[in-house]
Enzyme design. Sequence first.
Site, short mmCIF file in Angstrom:
data_model
loop_
_atom_site.label_atom_id
_atom_site.label_comp_id
_atom_site.label_asym_id
_atom_site.label_seq_id
_atom_site.Cartn_x
_atom_site.Cartn_y
_atom_site.Cartn_z
N PHE A 103 0.84 -1.20 0.00
CA PHE A 103 0.00 0.00 0.00
C PHE A 103 0.88 1.25 0.00
O PHE A 103 1.71 1.42 -0.88
CB PHE A 103 -1.00 -0.05 1.16
CG PHE A 103 -2.11 -1.04 0.93
CD1 PHE A 103 -3.07 -0.83 -0.04
CD2 PHE A 103 -2.17 -2.23 1.65
CE1 PHE A 103 -4.10 -1.75 -0.28
CE2 PHE A 103 -3.18 -3.16 1.43
CZ PHE A 103 -4.13 -2.92 0.47
N SER A 104 0.71 2.15 0.96
CA SER A 104 1.35 3.47 0.86
C SER A 104 2.84 3.48 1.12
O SER A 104 3.48 4.53 0.96
CB SER A 104 0.66 4.46 1.79
OG SER A 104 -0.62 4.79 1.29
N ILE A 105 3.43 2.35 1.46
CA ILE A 105 4.89 2.28 1.41
C ILE A 105 5.34 2.51 -0.03
O ILE A 105 6.47 2.95 -0.28
CB ILE A 105 5.40 0.95 1.98
CG1 ILE A 105 5.16 0.91 3.50
CG2 ILE A 105 6.88 0.74 1.70
CD1 ILE A 105 5.56 -0.40 4.16
#
Length: 385
Positions: A103-105
């Site tokens: 995801f937002s990594i």
Amino acid sequence: MPPSSFAARYGFERDAVRLDNWRQAPCNVWAFRNVGELVPSMRIRASARAADEAVGDPLRILATHAAALLRSSTDALVVMKHGRVIADYYAADFGPQDQHIVFSISKSITGLLAGLAEGDGLLDPEAPVFLYVPEIAGSVYADATVRHLLDMRITLDFEEDYLDTSGKYGRYRRAVLWHPTEAGQPSLDLLDVLASLKKGPGDHGGAVSYKSPNSDMLGLVVERACGQRYADFASARLWKPMGAAQDAQITVDRAGAPRAAGGISMTAGDLARVGEMMRNGGRSPTGQQVLPEAWVEDTTRTGGSSEAWLAGGNFWLPDGRYRNQWYQTGYPSGAFAAIGVHGQWLYVDPSAGVVIAKLSSQPLPVDEECDRLCLSLFQAICAAA
């Protein structure tokens, strides 16, 4: 009829997993490990090398944390100290060679690609966004700079509502093929949505306001600046030089645009390698300078604004900062992190020489209690390592 082996393993049949429920429990446990079966994806190739193997917990570092790992729906956790894996944990039916969406990594990986492009002389962080993506004239990004994107200091009329399926966020997710198109709705690409977004109150460059479309726009800027597709540039300039053990992948829209804000899937071991590279000032395990050292220093220690961070209401890290799509915790250890919804973490403690990569399938996209639990877990592991 007896249940299939798939149902016996996961508690539901494969055909129960659809675009409208893949991020919901219980389907998310399988879906987060197999995103490429659901959303079109492009491979980020690694060089051929020996595959990672599980090491377990020989030093008993994780032995007292079984409840925390279970409570936070952990699929994998890898602990490195000074570049060597000293402990790991893998849930059932998941292992060192398996991919998992981070995801937002992905935003933090995109920030690294921007740093590489800047180091190559292809990207100017202070340049206007429209210089690279002229199609956004008339949108919120028309008077923004790349630096505004990097530091999430865009004033954007958009709510980051992960559970929305019908409003602006739902429209955005349909454009990146993460949610099914609704009857009567036009088919849109990511750039269509980005070019339609409007400015919020105030000027760019103020408070840190976390909005995923900014990172997707940054991904398009990187592609245009480099003249390569995101996955190809990431493979050549990051994945292979840092010594990744396995290929990664990133989801793409109908036009092939990358979901730079959240679409990367990778192994836990390679996520830990990203953290170790950042801990070492951008150097690979072989000593190769992969990322510009000044970019890493700016990202993890010296850059960012405490005032802009707090002005955005980010009180969960009261001494924190946000720079180049990474979080500085403000802890005395100098720890920094990359974070994704549903419990994805890359936590780096320079003072302890420890890197922790955690992949999870938490039922809720945002769970503040779990976040506090994870931060406490990481600090305990670093103290024991």
